[in-house]
Design a protein around this motif. Structure first.
Motif, PDB file in Angstrom:
ATOM      1  N   ARG A  46      -1.362  17.229  13.456  1.00  0.00           N
ATOM      2  CA  ARG A  46      -2.805  16.676  12.623  1.00  0.00           C
ATOM      3  C   ARG A  46      -3.381  16.359  12.823  1.00  0.00           C
ATOM      4  N   GLY A  47      -3.868  15.433  14.637  1.00  0.00           N
ATOM      5  CA  GLY A  47      -4.001  14.107  14.933  1.00  0.00           C
ATOM      6  C   GLY A  47      -4.068  12.818  14.571  1.00  0.00           C
ATOM      7  N   LEU A  48      -2.447  13.063  13.891  1.00  0.00           N
ATOM      8  CA  LEU A  48      -2.559  11.729  12.872  1.00  0.00           C
ATOM      9  C   LEU A  48      -1.529  11.174  13.973  1.00  0.00           C
ATOM     10  N   ALA A  49      -2.445   9.408  13.422  1.00  0.00           N
ATOM     11  CA  ALA A  49      -1.286   8.207  14.282  1.00  0.00           C
ATOM     12  C   ALA A  49      -1.195   7.215  13.323  1.00  0.00           C
ATOM     13  N   SER A  50      -0.619   6.817  13.013  1.00  0.00           N
ATOM     14  CA  SER A  50       0.193   5.485  12.289  1.00  0.00           C
ATOM     15  C   SER A  50      -0.773   4.780  12.252  1.00  0.00           C
ATOM     16  N   GLY A  51      -1.171   4.659  10.689  1.00  0.00           N
ATOM     17  CA  GLY A  51      -2.440   3.786   9.843  1.00  0.00           C
ATOM     18  C   GLY A  51      -3.960   4.647   9.173  1.00  0.00           C
ATOM     19  N   ASP A  52      -4.103   6.079  10.235  1.00  0.00           N
ATOM     20  CA  ASP A  52      -4.768   6.721   9.733  1.00  0.00           C
ATOM     21  C   ASP A  52      -4.660   8.030   8.469  1.00  0.00           C
ATOM     22  N   GLU A  76       0.915  -1.696   0.026  1.00  0.00           N
ATOM     23  CA  GLU A  76       0.080  -0.153   0.194  1.00  0.00           C
ATOM     24  C   GLU A  76       0.727   0.966  -0.105  1.00  0.00           C
ATOM     25  N   PRO A  77       0.249   1.966  -0.500  1.00  0.00           N
ATOM     26  CA  PRO A  77       1.157   3.604  -0.606  1.00  0.00           C
ATOM     27  C   PRO A  77       1.379   3.967   0.936  1.00  0.00           C
ATOM     28  N   LEU A  78       2.229   4.337   1.157  1.00  0.00           N
ATOM     29  CA  LEU A  78       1.980   4.759   2.813  1.00  0.00           C
ATOM     30  C   LEU A  78       3.422   6.371   2.510  1.00  0.00           C
ATOM     31  N   LEU A  79       3.127   7.215   3.188  1.00  0.00           N
ATOM     32  CA  LEU A  79       3.405   8.693   3.546  1.00  0.00           C
ATOM     33  C   LEU A  79       4.293   8.602   4.841  1.00  0.00           C
ATOM     34  N   ALA A  80       5.052   8.627   4.107  1.00  0.00           N
ATOM     35  CA  ALA A  80       5.966   8.690   5.710  1.00  0.00           C
ATOM     36  C   ALA A  80       6.245  10.175   6.464  1.00  0.00           C
ATOM     37  N   MET A  81       5.843  10.113   7.605  1.00  0.00           N
ATOM     38  CA  MET A  81       5.635  11.887   8.324  1.00  0.00           C
ATOM     39  C   MET A  81       6.811  11.402   9.701  1.00  0.00           C
ATOM     40  N   HIS A  82       7.052  13.077   9.823  1.00  0.00           N
ATOM     41  CA  HIS A  82       7.632  13.225  11.521  1.00  0.00           C
ATOM     42  C   HIS A  82       6.526  12.701  12.536  1.00  0.00           C
ATOM     43  N   PRO A  83       6.962  12.283  13.616  1.00  0.00           N
ATOM     44  CA  PRO A  83       5.792  12.066  14.359  1.00  0.00           C
ATOM     45  C   PRO A  83       5.563  13.546  15.163  1.00  0.00           C
ATOM     46  N   CYS A  84       6.332  14.840  14.741  1.00  0.00           N
ATOM     47  CA  CYS A  84       5.340  15.824  15.382  1.00  0.00           C
ATOM     48  C   CYS A  84       4.531  16.171  14.320  1.00  0.00           C
ATOM     49  N   VAL A  88      -3.943   9.096   1.621  1.00  0.00           N
ATOM     50  CA  VAL A  88      -2.390   7.780   1.902  1.00  0.00           C
ATOM     51  C   VAL A  88      -3.158   8.096   2.822  1.00  0.00           C
ATOM     52  N   ARG A  89      -2.473   6.430   3.246  1.00  0.00           N
ATOM     53  CA  ARG A  89      -2.223   6.128   4.564  1.00  0.00           C
ATOM     54  C   ARG A  89      -1.020   6.302   5.397  1.00  0.00           C
ATOM     55  N   VAL A  90      -1.011   7.446   6.209  1.00  0.00           N
ATOM     56  CA  VAL A  90       0.447   7.788   7.194  1.00  0.00           C
ATOM     57  C   VAL A  90       0.666   6.428   7.544  1.00  0.00           C
ATOM     58  N   SER A  91       2.738   6.783   8.215  1.00  0.00           N
ATOM     59  CA  SER A  91       3.364   6.051   8.595  1.00  0.00           C
ATOM     60  C   SER A  91       4.371   7.030   9.518  1.00  0.00           C
ATOM     61  N   GLU A  92       4.437   6.626  10.762  1.00  0.00           N
ATOM     62  CA  GLU A  92       5.930   7.672  11.197  1.00  0.00           C
ATOM     63  C   GLU A  92       6.513   6.516  11.026  1.00  0.00           C
ATOM     64  N   ARG A  93       7.303   7.045  10.659  1.00  0.00           N
ATOM     65  CA  ARG A  93       8.895   7.177  10.051  1.00  0.00           C
ATOM     66  C   ARG A  93      10.329   7.887  10.700  1.00  0.00           C
ATOM     67  N   ALA A  94      11.145   7.026  11.712  1.00  0.00           N
ATOM     68  CA  ALA A  94      12.611   7.459  11.651  1.00  0.00           C
ATOM     69  C   ALA A  94      13.393   8.406  10.377  1.00  0.00           C
ATOM     70  N   GLY A  95      13.936   8.977  10.442  1.00  0.00           N
ATOM     71  CA  GLY A  95      14.833   9.490   9.454  1.00  0.00           C
ATOM     72  C   GLY A  95      14.312  10.573   8.987  1.00  0.00           C
TER      73      GLY A  95
END
Ligand code: SF4
Length: 907
Positions: free
Chosen positions: A629-635, A616-624, A648-655
């Protein structure tokens, strides 16, 4: 009978050699060619899976003409198809002139294909409107080399990686995008523990993981970094002044500019510590051999040419060029972008690295081709070509081997252009790309394993590509189609010279003509022939007549192909990205590649296992940024700007640095309900290379509340069955506000649909979905319905095994179910768990992810070994993971690093 045929991988510009195994006229297997100089037998995951991409479900088998676009075409003969196309093109040319037609071709064509298309446009029709998707990939590297070194020639070889003392990787992620190059970097590190690796990338990529110094610069601040490093080299007396004085020009002016880039200012511009800039410059300047590797991160920028120029400056200023282990080495994205450049396959180039703007070059090419002239007016480059299609300036376009309705930026504009065109021809291997629906005429082309010709890789190495099997149906080779069309068009235009212009009986005749065009040029290959490539294997250019070998390294004599023989410094200044973030569009969206997918997935998207990393295409984002935006991984989130939007579905990513997000560029309209990352990508272009800034866009990201999730998992008996079902599932791509479709697979191939809606999905829709996936019967069915919570689930078993599951309203079990179905683990005793509202598998099952796809090793297998104290070499020995293509080694290293030391084992 079993045979092996030598050919090449058709994906990235590393250009690995392969041995294609065939049996009874079908491709049955593949291995790396141990004799090929690019890879010496190694392959990455994508290359090693090539034989699994030859399923014919999506192939075009015969020419199809459409009365209306988007509708099923009418099968026609080749003669009828090409006569009709010739008539349409001739009519358009007669009414509106030669510049009213255009060709948009591909870095995945072979050199011979490219040559003929170029001659067709520039030699026969008299238009320079022939451009290619290489414009999106390498044109800034071309312009950068030409501005500084005088010719478009990567001066290095892969052997230089092993000789380097410092490797400076900038805007490239070879661990993912050029894995075999990354293997060489790992080899260099293993052979020389003192090797320093610097990685400049806005994201902490897989490549950055092995860096001694990672510079997470702000997007687009590359020139500031390079000028800042030059400033330090000047301040710390690390220049090679003798080299500068004897072999270059223009340094004084650039030095005047670089003085204004002290580390403190550059730190501000790049968003990194000043000490890191100083350290990078010291390592680069003090080293005996500094090598730069760079790719799309520099090229796909509104100042991509000067990004390239900036890195080349560092080499010229320190004399780090033309010697072992040193030099600026652009990595090529596509398998034959280099070959395309060699035959002048861009709208501003001519054969053999000649320039369209140069009247002598035009006259030389006209003489070679035997035509009165080659038009002087520059042709349209990719982005402008489609803008001209939209405005009506170009009326007919011939697209070959590429998918602009996914790969070009600003998709809304591109699709409008294709709709506005009077006539669109698509010459393609597959009939299901996003561009196919816009075509009036579809022409079936031969594909990987079927084609015959030559390609050139990133290190200037030319390899013979050989047919292992015949093309299916009526599919023809690209060069053959172009020649046949040229002859018909020439006749309709009243030309009496078409047979003389296009006399070719086979690709060798085309190669021989191309070879002659290089005589005396920087890429002279007059010493090469098909026979020599057959007997002596791949060869690097230049390889002039009389030579016994090609050149491993250019500029060893310190003479450059400029008027005065000197390389040039260019006065360049920091420039911002095309779109600076604003309070309205506060996030820098970066795009990039994944390990197991290639471009728009028309080929890799047919192999279930290649989805196992991410399906699935995931949008990697910084946790802050997510928290804000009130988002958690999988939202789910909506990503938008003035050009378009996607869900898209978002995913918290390091880096990732705060304010930056990243998403893969592979997913498009065949796998999700939008054109993907290019819906929002910018079509602003570099003024010299005309390459668009695909790498960066300013966007808004907002949480999307779609409370009714949906998931369908359907096990299939074969890859062909899965691909046929996937094609039917695509009809659902517009059914819900969020939908993706894809594959997955280990023991069994699966088709996966995921969706989400704002309202509960109506029963009628669920029934339609069940029918589509073959889950509509009662036989072997178990159903769970909770009307108050709007949950409706169904599972169907067949022969004691789970055949498929449809979950609506609650989909917690989908991840472990997918794994279990792909492993064929869910037997009759466990099927009832398929409808359980739990993200955890039944206790008797183990949740797992495959880490090494080549050796089929899962994370739980690795964890078991780690618990016994294994390190990477032991894992490689016992499980064989990471010992084939090596693409997963960074992941395994991460697991080893994350695992607490086993004291018992250590004792
Ligand atoms: Fe193909 Fe991988 Fe080699 Fe690139 S590195 S040419 S994708 S096998």
């Amino acid at each position: 009978m079993r045979t092996e045929v030598k050919s090449t991988c058709c994906y990235c510009g590393v250009g690995c050699g392969v041995l294609i195994e065939t049996e009874d006229g079908a491709i049955t297997g593949l291995r790396g060619d141990p004799e090929h100089p690019a890879n010496r037998g190694r392959l990455c995951t994508k290359g090693a899976s090539l034989h699994q991409t030859v399923d014919s479900t999506y192939r075009l088998f015969f020419p199809e003409m459409r009365a209306r676009r988007g509708e099923t075409g009418q099968r026609v003969s080749w003669g009828q198809a090409l006569d009709d196309a010739a008539e349409r093109f001739a009519d358009t040319i007669r009414q509106h002139g030669p510049d009213s037609v255009a060709f948009y071709i591909s870095g995945q064509l072979l050199t011979e294909d490219y040559y003929v298309f170029n001659k067709l446009a520039k030699g026969l029709i008299g238009t320079n409107n022939v451009d290619t998707n290489s414009r999106l990939c390498m044109s800034s590297a071309v312009a950068g080399y030409k501005q500084t070194l005088g010719a478009d020639a990567p001066p290095c070889s892969y052997a230089d990686i092993l000789n380097a003392k410092v490797i400076f990787i900038s805007g490239a992620n070879p661990a993912i995008a050029h894995p075999i190059v990354f293997r060489y970097i790992e080899d260099a590190r293993a052979a020389n523990p003192d090797l320093k690796i610097i990685v400049a990338d806005p994201r902490r990529t897989e490549t950055a993981e092995i860096a001694d110094l990672h510079l997470p610069i702000k997007p687009g601040s590359d020139i500031a970094l390079f000028n800042g490093m030059l400033h330090v080299l000047m301040a710390e007396d690390l220049l090679d002044q003798c080299y500068i004085d004897a072999h270059t020009s223009g340094f004084a002016e650039l030095a005047g500019i670089a003085k204004n880039y002290p580390p403190e200012r550059v730190a501000e511009l790049c968003g990194i510590p000043a000490e890191a800039i100083v350290q990078a410059a010291r390592w680069f300047g003090a080293s005996k051999a500094s090598l730069s590797l760079y790719c799309q991160g520099l090229n796909q920028s509104v100042h991509g040419t000067h990004n390239n120029v900036g890195i080349i400056h560092l080499h010229l200023a320190t004399g780090q060029i033309g010697k072992p282990g040193a030099g600026p080495f652009s990595l090529t994205g596509q398998p034959n972008a280099m070959g395309g450049r060699e035959v002048g396959g861009l709208s501003n180039l001519l054969s053999a690295h000649r320039d369209l703007a140069n009247p002598e070059h035009r006259a030389e090419v006209a003489r070679l081709w035997g035509v009165s002239d080659v038009p002087a007016k520059p042709g349209k480059s990719a982005v402008d070509l489609f803008k001209a299609l939209k405005s009506g300036e170009i009326k007919a376009v011939w697209i070959a081997c590429t998918n602009p309705a996914q790969s070009l930026p600003n998709q809304a504009g591109v699709r409008e252009a294709l709709r506005a065109a009077d006539y669109v021809v698509l010459q393609e291997t597959y009939g299901n790309t996003d561009t196919a629906e816009f075509a009036d005429l579809l022409l079936p082309a031969s594909g990987w394993g079927e084609k015959h010709g030559t390609v050139t890789n990133s290190e200037r190495c030319i390899t013979r590509v050989r047919s292992a099997v015949a093309a299916p149906g009526e599919a023809r080779h690209d060069w053959e189609v172009a020649v046949d069309f040229a002859r018909r068009l020439g006749q309709k235009l009243g030309r009496d010279d078409v047979d003389r212009l296009f006399p070719y009986a086979d690709p060798e005749a085309i190669f021989d003509e191309h070879r002659e065009s290089t005589r005396g040029r920087d890429l002279d290959i007059t010493g090469l022939s098909y026979a020599l490539l057959e007997t002596q294997g791949p060869q690097q250019w230049p390889f002039p007549a009389g030579a016994s070998a090609g050149k491993v390294r250019l500029y060893e004599d310190r003479r450059f192909p400029t008027a005065d023989g000197r390389a040039r410094f260019i006065p360049i200044e920091h420039q911002p990205v095309a779109e600076i973030t604003t309070p309205e569009f506060p996030i820098s969206l970066l795009s990039g590649r994944m390990r197991d997918q290639w471009h728009g997935m028309s080929r890799t998207g047919t192999v279930p296992r290649l989805f196992n990393l991410e399906d699935e295409p995931l949008l990697a984002m910084h946790p802050c940024d997510m928290r804000h935006r009130g988002l958690a991984s999988g939202d789910l989130a909506r990503v938008s700007n003035g050009r378009g939007e996607m869900t898209v579905r978002v995913s918290e990513r390091a880096g990732l640095v705060k304010g930056r997000a990243w998403m893969p560029m592979h997913w498009g309209g065949q796998f999700m309900n939008s054109p993907g990352a290019n819906a929002v990508a910018s079509d602003a272009i570099d003024p010299y290379s005309q390459q668009p800034e695909l790498k960066h866009a300013a966007v808004q990201i907002a949480k999307l509340d779609l409370p009714y999730p949906l998931a369908v998992l359907r096990r299939c008996a074969s890859q062909s069955e899965a691909l046929a079902l996937l094609q039917r599932a695509r009809t659902m791509l517009s059914a819900f506000p969020y939908v993706t479709v894809g594959l997955y697979g280990r023991t069994s191939p699966l088709v996966v649909l995921r969706g989400a809606a704002g309202e509960p999905v109506a029963d009628a829709h669920l029934l339609a979905l069940d029918r589509l996936f073959g889950l509509d019967g009662d036989d072997g069915a178990i159903v769970y319905v909770d009307a108050t919570r709007r949950i409706n689930k169904k599972a169907i078993a067949q022969d004691g095994r789970l055949l498929g599951v449809r979950l609506a309203g609650e989909t917690l079990a989908q991840a472990w179910l997918k794994q279990a179905m792909a492993e064929d683990e869910l037997d009759a005793s466990l099927i009832r768990f398929a409808l359980a509202p739990t993200a955890k598998p039944p206790v008797s099952m183990v949740a797992r992810n495959i880490v090494c796809k080549c050796a089929d090793v899962s994370d739980d297998q690795i964890q078991k070994e780690l618990a016994h104290g294994a390190d990477l070499p032991q894992l490689q020995q016992t499980l064989k993971c990471g010992t084939f293509c090596g693409s997963c080694v960074p992941d395994i290293k991460r697991m080893v690093a994350a695992h607490p030391p086993n004291m018992a084992a250590a004792a």
